[in-house]
Design a protein around this motif. Structure first.
Motif: not given
Length: 162
Positions: A1-8, A26-31, A41-45
């Motif tokens: 997953m690239d940064l653009k997809e995460i930002q979207n 498989d290789d990334v966990k996003i909350t 406010e949005t928090t990104f981890v």
């Protein structure tokens, strides 16, 4: 997953009104957690696996007091800057303007850049991420100092696309 997809994904979650979204691959966990309606406010981890190799080997800079630029600019300067493209931070971390302490900065005011040029490095969780330009033009203003902490979506550079 690239940064653009995460930002979207972050923007989508913020607009949807969900309070928390967890995504595990498989290789990334996003909350992504959004605060109450009062603070908007949005928090990104993002947790990156240990097996990933750092982009550049740069020693950690000693902690020093850093003045951050105000987020809200004065109206007169906002009008002057409207013709420029703002390059923003895609992640939270520490910004470095040089590849290493003994090297020159990636870009200076007045430098011409093209799409794909490295503008700076942002260290996040001991990984050094090269921030590349998505536009061509000329650097008009550098908005952050070297070794400064930066937030997600914080303006970093102003670029004149003409």
């Amino acid at each position: 997953m690239d940064l653009k997809e995460i930002q979207n994904l972050i923007k989508f979650v913020a607009k949807s009104g969900a309070s928390e979204v967890k995504l595990e691959m498989d290789d990334v966990k996003i909350t992504i957690k959004t605060a109450s309606d009062e603070s908007k406010e949005t928090t990104f981890v993002q947790q990156i696996p240990v097996s990933a190799a750092p982009v550049a080997a740069q020693p950690a800079a000693p902690a020093a007091p850093v003045e951050t630029a105000p987020v809200a600019a004065a109206e007169s300067s906002a009008e002057d800057n409207s013709k420029y493209i703002t390059i923003k931070s895609p992640i939270i971390g520490t910004l470095y303007r040089k590849p290493s302490p003994d090297k020159p900065t990636f870009v200076e005011v007045g430098d011409s850049i093209k799409e794909g040029d490295v503008l700076c490095i942002i260290e996040a969780m001991k990984l050094f991420n090269e921030i590349e330009s998505e536009v061509s033009g000329k650097i008009v203003k550098v908005l952050v100092d070297d070794s400064s902490p930066v937030e997600f979506d914080q303006p970093l550079f102003l670029v004149d696309p003409s």
